[in-house]
Design an enzyme around this catalytic site. Sequence first.
Site, mmCIF file in Angstrom:
data_model
loop_
_atom_site.group_PDB
_atom_site.id
_atom_site.type_symbol
_atom_site.label_atom_id
_atom_site.label_comp_id
_atom_site.label_asym_id
_atom_site.label_seq_id
_atom_site.Cartn_x
_atom_site.Cartn_y
_atom_site.Cartn_z
ATOM 1 N N ASP A 237 51.381 106.167 74.895
ATOM 2 C CA ASP A 237 52.676 106.194 74.226
ATOM 3 C C ASP A 237 53.044 104.840 73.628
ATOM 4 O O ASP A 237 53.414 104.758 72.452
ATOM 5 C CB ASP A 237 53.743 106.647 75.238
ATOM 6 C CG ASP A 237 55.118 106.781 74.606
ATOM 7 O OD1 ASP A 237 55.546 107.915 74.342
ATOM 8 O OD2 ASP A 237 55.787 105.741 74.394
ATOM 9 N N ILE B 48 57.206 109.749 72.871
ATOM 10 C CA ILE B 48 56.114 110.269 72.044
ATOM 11 C C ILE B 48 55.202 111.143 72.897
ATOM 12 O O ILE B 48 54.788 112.230 72.480
ATOM 13 C CB ILE B 48 55.331 109.122 71.384
ATOM 14 C CG1 ILE B 48 56.246 108.316 70.453
ATOM 15 C CG2 ILE B 48 54.126 109.669 70.610
ATOM 16 C CD1 ILE B 48 55.584 107.111 69.832
ATOM 17 N N ASP B 49 54.884 110.677 74.092
ATOM 18 C CA ASP B 49 54.095 111.491 75.025
ATOM 19 C C ASP B 49 54.766 112.829 75.282
ATOM 20 O O ASP B 49 54.148 113.893 75.199
ATOM 21 C CB ASP B 49 53.938 110.755 76.357
ATOM 22 C CG ASP B 49 52.619 110.021 76.478
ATOM 23 O OD1 ASP B 49 51.636 110.465 75.872
ATOM 24 O OD2 ASP B 49 52.576 109.007 77.196
ATOM 25 N N MET B 50 56.046 112.788 75.647
ATOM 26 C CA MET B 50 56.739 114.008 76.040
ATOM 27 C C MET B 50 56.893 114.966 74.856
ATOM 28 O O MET B 50 56.724 116.185 75.003
ATOM 29 C CB MET B 50 58.096 113.669 76.640
ATOM 30 C CG MET B 50 58.028 112.706 77.829
ATOM 31 S SD MET B 50 56.971 113.296 79.170
ATOM 32 C CE MET B 50 58.093 114.416 79.983
ATOM 33 N N GLY C 81 53.676 116.727 74.262
ATOM 34 C CA GLY C 81 53.518 117.826 75.213
ATOM 35 C C GLY C 81 54.276 119.059 74.772
ATOM 36 O O GLY C 81 53.780 120.194 74.906
#
Length: 394
Positions: free
Chosen positions: A137, A165-167, A170
């Site tokens: 991220d 950004i990661d979440m 997902g």
Amino acid sequence: MTAFSGIRVLDLSRVLAGPFCGQMLADFGADVIKVEDVGGDENRKWAPVIDGQSANFLSVNRGKRGLTLNLKSAAGQEILAGLVRKADVVIDSFLPAVAERLGVGDARLRALRPDLVHATVSGYGHEGPLAGKPGYDLMLQAFSGMMAMTGEPDGGPVRAGASFIDMATGLLAFSGIASALYARQAGKAGGQHIRVSLLETAVALLGYHVPAYTLGGKVPPRDGSGVWHIVPYQAFATRDGHVLAGATNDAVWQRLCAAIGADQLAADSTLATAALRIANRDRVIAALAAIFATATTAAWVDVLEAANVPCAPVNTLAETLAHPQVAAMRMVLEVARRDGGSMPLVGVPLNLSATPAAPGGAPPRLGEHTDIILRNELGFEAARIAALREEGTI
């Protein structure tokens, strides 16, 4: 009844984006098996570690069953093949070369289950000069231009506080899987390979900044808590904290000035329009800052809300989680632990009226369900499971 009851998922991913996707599928009823190397997802080791478990891991792995598997071994490949044949969905976050080496490339998986929905999460995408580069991220916050536009005007680039950004990646993977499962059920497609990346997510999240640059040549500056194209719209220091307040159009500017007693500002013709306030930003912000410093955050929120002016207190995490609105939306859930107790985890940010989420229990301990999965899913006897453990396959 939950939306994905009867759907089987192998979650081979690690860290945040892929596991969050797997958790969302589990929240909506899918049977999700978290497959980890015998050493475990690196996310298990990241601080803070609470009662032997990482908060990072706990945040994205509830409701799953845990299996350890050495994919570098022949026996591990055999077990993987057996599980893939029974799976509807596989999620992975391996680099392309690693995926091929570990037997989880799309062609191999599809040979095992032709109608498989296979989701791959990467850092920089599946093609191009950086396709083989790993990404986290924070790396993509830097690479995408987000860090360059975040921070105080006279300071350096700053990281956003959450790994958004990661979440968000997902969530995109989750929506892609849901779309592919629908297409499969409707007969519009068989299996599909879904590919999402932190880079694509980050660029998409740039939103209006992209056409502002591509069409208008505007490179967004660092504006602290504010935004360059709306003045005022930022946090102001109060007597006991900070309050965010904004004038998103000229009528709101007049209401804001009236609410806080800034009659001179309201009458100033050089500040009457959005363009003029942008041109006189420093003068506007300085005048408002002096006023907001005279009362408490709560007092200003009451005043501004009564005047229908966009505002919010700048809460700490503790204040946010204790707020009755967060409770009303069930965004902190008490999730059952194995010892009979419970742990508060983040709730489900998606509401379906007929097939709502039904979050499962606590994230699995490393390899917690290995034996039962091998026994029930693949029919392995106890002696074979013991031998696999002895040789390091599980």
